[in-house]
Scaffold this active site. Structure first.
Site, mmCIF file in Angstrom:
data_model
loop_
_atom_site.group_PDB
_atom_site.id
_atom_site.type_symbol
_atom_site.label_atom_id
_atom_site.label_comp_id
_atom_site.label_asym_id
_atom_site.label_seq_id
_atom_site.Cartn_x
_atom_site.Cartn_y
_atom_site.Cartn_z
ATOM 1 N NE ARG A 1 -7.863 -8.202 0.239
ATOM 2 C CZ ARG A 1 -7.363 -7.395 -0.700
ATOM 3 N NH1 ARG A 1 -6.346 -6.601 -0.436
ATOM 4 N NH2 ARG A 1 -7.887 -7.393 -1.905
ATOM 5 C CE LYS B 1 -4.523 -1.678 1.079
ATOM 6 N NZ LYS B 1 -5.545 -1.967 2.059
#
Ligand code: HH2
Length: 295
Positions: A262, A227
């Protein structure tokens, strides 16, 4: 702790990894990679081989630049064949569907998925709770604000001086909504929604104070993989090159109570989390613990 889902149980006696399969042309880090069903099957084979405990399949991106909402028919066309193939190829591996649409969740559960990963945390489709209850699905309630088009931007990233208190309060409302609809508590996990309506400092506060999210009393899942905040810290622009930063964040989150992770890059995260967990337990992660997943 356990996480119950439509077809079995995931024991949270060890870190659990959800391998990401984005069947989207526009995902921020891996969009457009899966042109055919065989490409998706090969990726799933690899994720399972590398140690994923479950597979998270999504057909609608929430990319940070602002996403294009996908029509229901198109989302179904993308995800259902992949869910179907995943269940046939890997019957022991639970499948999660990453969607905010109740009709997509319903069709996915019919096709053999057993977990609904709703990045709106039941905010966007009023029929979502009843669909999850009917199938006794596992549910990821993720914190976010806004709709699919803007939830991963900064449009709604306005918080009080205590950002974690705001996240906890909003997640608690989402948990109440799920419980009132009849979702079994053992089927629920929460996720602070790293990068969703959160600037780097907000995501870092949520990770640093993950114990306050855990205090909600449900297992915690986090999605830090590749991210933006990792790029901000490391200066690494290419999302696929953010593996080191991803591992750093996941290990720090494990120490603060997260049990579900995840990720796109299963193998390096599997190794890092297993070693970090074995140190925390002062014993090697056992094969028996690793097998305690039913699908
Ligand atoms: N992040 C993304 C998508 N789904 N689900 C949960 N529970 N937690 C997350 O943090 C999360 C999620 C966004 O990442 P990705 O799937 O890699 O990208 P895109 O939305 O662009 O497809």
């Amino acid at each position: 702790m356990i996480w119950r889902h439509a077809t079995g149980v995931i024991e949270l006696n060890t870190p659990r990894i959800l391998g990401i399969v984005n069947v989207t042309p526009d995902s921020f880090s891996d969009g457009g990679r899966l042109a055919t069903l065989d490409d998706a099957r090969r990726l799933i084979d690899r994720l399972v081989e590398e140690g994923a405990d479950a597979i998270d399949i999504g057909g609608e991106s929430t990319r940070p630049q602002g996403a294009e909402p996908v029509a229901t028919a198109e989302e179904l066309r993308r995800v259902i064949p992949v869910i179907d193939a995943a269940r046939r190829d890997h019957p022991r591996i639970p499948v999660s569907v990453d969607t905010v649409k109740a009709s997509v969740a319903e069709a996915a559960l019919d096709a053999g998925a057993s977990i609904v990963n709703d990045v709106s945390g039941f905010r966007l489709d009023p029929r979502m709770p009843e669909v999850c209850v009917a199938a006794r699905a596992g549910v990821v309630l993720m914190h976010s604000r806004g709709d699919v088009a803007d939830m991963a931007t900064f449009v709604h990233a306005k918080y009080s001086d205590d950002v974690v208190a705001d996240i906890v309060r909003e997640l608690a409302t989402q948990i109440d909504r799920a419980s009132e609809a009849g979702v079994d508590r053992e089927c629920l996990v929460v996720d602070p929604g790293i990068g969703f309506s959160k600037r780097a400092e907000h995501s870092l506060a949520a990770l640093a104070q993950l114990d306050r999210i855990s205090a909600l009393g449900l297992p915690v899942l986090i999605g830090v993989s590749r991210k933006r905040f990792i790029g901000t810290i490391t200066g690494v622009d290419a999302p696929a090159a953010r593996v080191g930063g991803t591992i750093g964040a996941n290990v720090a989150a494990l120490d603060r109570g997260a049990r579900l992770f995840r990720v796109h890059d299963v193998k390096p995260n599997r190794h890092a989390l297993d070693v970090a967990w074995s140190i925390a337990m002062a014993a090697p992660r056992t094969r028996a613990a690793a097998r305690a997943v039913t699908a």
